[in-house]
Design a protein around this motif. Structure first.
Motif, mmCIF file in Angstrom:
data_model
loop_
_atom_site.group_PDB
_atom_site.id
_atom_site.type_symbol
_atom_site.label_atom_id
_atom_site.label_comp_id
_atom_site.label_asym_id
_atom_site.label_seq_id
_atom_site.Cartn_x
_atom_site.Cartn_y
_atom_site.Cartn_z
ATOM 1 N N LEU A 56 1.478 7.349 0.539
ATOM 2 C CA LEU A 56 0.447 6.837 1.508
ATOM 3 C C LEU A 56 -0.152 5.235 0.614
ATOM 4 C CD1 LEU A 56 -1.250 10.017 2.343
ATOM 5 C CD2 LEU A 56 0.227 8.411 3.754
ATOM 6 N N VAL A 57 0.090 5.231 -0.492
ATOM 7 C CA VAL A 57 -0.714 4.169 -1.042
ATOM 8 C C VAL A 57 0.080 2.870 -1.410
ATOM 9 C CG1 VAL A 57 -2.669 5.593 -1.754
ATOM 10 C CG2 VAL A 57 -0.877 4.899 -3.366
ATOM 11 N N ILE A 58 1.238 3.320 -1.441
ATOM 12 C CA ILE A 58 2.146 1.946 -1.916
ATOM 13 C C ILE A 58 2.856 1.123 -0.467
ATOM 14 C CG2 ILE A 58 2.704 3.043 -3.941
ATOM 15 C CD1 ILE A 58 5.604 3.902 -2.813
ATOM 16 N N GLN A 59 3.356 -0.095 -0.831
ATOM 17 C CA GLN A 59 3.898 -0.763 0.220
ATOM 18 C C GLN A 59 4.732 -1.791 -0.374
ATOM 19 O OE1 GLN A 59 1.206 -2.203 3.694
ATOM 20 N NE2 GLN A 59 2.750 -3.816 4.060
ATOM 21 N N PHE A 60 6.054 -2.098 -0.159
ATOM 22 C CA PHE A 60 6.754 -2.581 -0.914
ATOM 23 C C PHE A 60 7.258 -3.835 0.258
ATOM 24 C CE2 PHE A 60 7.850 1.397 -2.736
ATOM 25 C CZ PHE A 60 7.754 0.962 -4.166
ATOM 26 N N LYS A 61 6.832 -3.907 1.370
ATOM 27 C CA LYS A 61 7.405 -4.951 2.233
ATOM 28 C C LYS A 61 6.263 -5.675 2.861
ATOM 29 C CE LYS A 61 12.368 -3.883 2.586
ATOM 30 N NZ LYS A 61 13.169 -3.330 3.617
ATOM 31 N N PRO A 62 5.999 -6.872 3.174
ATOM 32 C CA PRO A 62 5.102 -7.382 4.206
ATOM 33 C C PRO A 62 5.048 -6.773 5.622
ATOM 34 C CG PRO A 62 6.280 -9.106 3.213
ATOM 35 C CD PRO A 62 7.011 -8.026 2.951
ATOM 36 N N VAL A 63 3.872 -6.494 6.298
ATOM 37 C CA VAL A 63 3.936 -6.128 7.508
ATOM 38 C C VAL A 63 4.693 -7.049 8.628
ATOM 39 C CG1 VAL A 63 2.421 -5.224 9.485
ATOM 40 C CG2 VAL A 63 1.952 -4.846 7.094
ATOM 41 N N ARG A 116 -2.465 -14.936 7.196
ATOM 42 C CA ARG A 116 -2.237 -15.837 6.168
ATOM 43 C C ARG A 116 -1.022 -15.235 5.559
ATOM 44 N NH1 ARG A 116 -7.452 -16.510 2.100
ATOM 45 N NH2 ARG A 116 -7.147 -14.271 1.832
ATOM 46 N N GLU A 117 -0.541 -16.221 4.910
ATOM 47 C CA GLU A 117 0.750 -15.886 4.355
ATOM 48 C C GLU A 117 0.367 -15.068 2.940
ATOM 49 O OE1 GLU A 117 4.254 -15.529 2.761
ATOM 50 O OE2 GLU A 117 4.019 -16.179 4.715
ATOM 51 N N ILE A 137 -6.791 -2.482 2.243
ATOM 52 C CA ILE A 137 -7.899 -3.442 2.432
ATOM 53 C C ILE A 137 -7.357 -4.949 2.484
ATOM 54 C CG2 ILE A 137 -10.211 -4.340 1.553
ATOM 55 C CD1 ILE A 137 -10.783 -1.597 0.747
ATOM 56 N N ILE A 138 -6.764 -5.123 1.289
ATOM 57 C CA ILE A 138 -6.138 -6.596 1.090
ATOM 58 C C ILE A 138 -5.040 -6.997 2.136
ATOM 59 C CG2 ILE A 138 -5.014 -8.094 -0.637
ATOM 60 C CD1 ILE A 138 -6.612 -6.770 -2.815
ATOM 61 N N LEU A 139 -3.998 -6.100 2.198
ATOM 62 C CA LEU A 139 -3.144 -6.444 3.158
ATOM 63 C C LEU A 139 -3.406 -6.454 4.462
ATOM 64 C CD1 LEU A 139 0.248 -4.633 1.359
ATOM 65 C CD2 LEU A 139 -0.357 -6.993 1.336
ATOM 66 N N PRO A 140 -4.029 -5.331 4.882
ATOM 67 C CA PRO A 140 -4.579 -5.499 6.538
ATOM 68 C C PRO A 140 -5.247 -6.744 6.467
ATOM 69 C CG PRO A 140 -4.692 -3.446 5.672
ATOM 70 C CD PRO A 140 -4.534 -4.347 4.560
ATOM 71 N N ASN A 141 -6.115 -7.203 5.707
ATOM 72 C CA ASN A 141 -7.159 -8.648 5.943
ATOM 73 C C ASN A 141 -6.019 -9.736 5.872
ATOM 74 O OD1 ASN A 141 -9.833 -9.664 5.907
ATOM 75 N ND2 ASN A 141 -9.014 -10.575 3.921
#
Length: 222
Positions: free
Chosen positions: A208-215, A92-93, A82-86
């Motif tokens: 599936l729910v973790i992400q360590f780097k910006p898209v 936004r940076e 939700i937050i990162l895709p938004n």
């Protein structure tokens, strides 16, 4: 951080200090993790690594584990989907979301407790979902008390009382903790019959729910 003022429901940039730092749900996730591992370590020292009658501390350990792992998986899921895709959508940076302390709250909290669940195989029960619900209510109470009698802001726009659907989102946040716990409890139940399937399910869920780097920008725009 960007917050929403109680007075006019407008987004502003503030720097919360002291207790106001606990306006974020992820900070409560981190607190639950720290308390759980502190209590677990203390019990190990007291018991010399052996199981036994551990009384109130043992009960507290169970409550903190159930609440902590529910909050950790909910936090990681909300940030990842939700937050990162938004943030990417509005261009936004958002590199600050991948700073060390953010990674601890959003990713490693779930990883640590998932590893604990795989290695320790705690004896869980479905009714323990009430502990997650209880912690959700405590967080919401703090958020509203801070908004009305403290800093005068919400860190999440959906908590602002002005929109008529705000109560639905608030109830949904607390209920989601119970739902996530029930999912984790089901995984622990699978372990009784198939330890490998349970472990693999937990690992896949975490991945599936973790992400360590910006898209990557080109990927996001594609």
């Amino acid at each position: 951080m960007l917050v929403v003022r109680l007075e006019d429901n407008q987004e502003v940039l503030l720097h919360p200090v002291g207790l106001e730092k606990f306006v974020t749900f992820s900070s409560w996730t981190l607190l639950a993790n720290v308390l759980y591992f502190a209590v677990a370590s203390l019990l190990q020292l007291m018991n010399n690594g052996e199981s036994g009658d551990i009384g109130l501390l043992g009960t507290l350990q169970v409550i903190l584990f159930v609440a902590g792992i529910s909050m950790a998986f909910l936090t990681a899921t909300v940030v990842r989907f939700i937050i990162l895709p938004n943030e990417v959508r509005i261009a936004r940076e958002h590199s600050h979301l991948f700073l060390f302390h953010e990674q601890i709250m959003h990713n490693f909290a779930a990883i640590f407790l998932a590893v604990e669940m795989i290695l320790v195989s705690p004896n869980l029960a479905p009714e323990f979902a009430l502990f997650g619900l209880f912690f959700g209510i405590i967080y919401l109470s703090f958020a509203y008390l801070n908004a009305y009698y403290g800093g005068g802001f919400f860190v999440y726009s959906f908590l602002h009382p002005k929109p008529k659907i705000a109560p639905i989102f608030a109830v949904g946040l607390a209920s989601s903790l119970a739902v996530f716990y029930l999912g984790l409890w089901l995984v622990s139940e699978v372990r009784q019959t198939n330890i490998w399937l349970s472990g693999i399910t937990m690992i896949v869920w975490v991945l599936l729910v973790i992400q360590f780097k910006p898209v990557m920008t080109e990927f996001a725009n594609g």
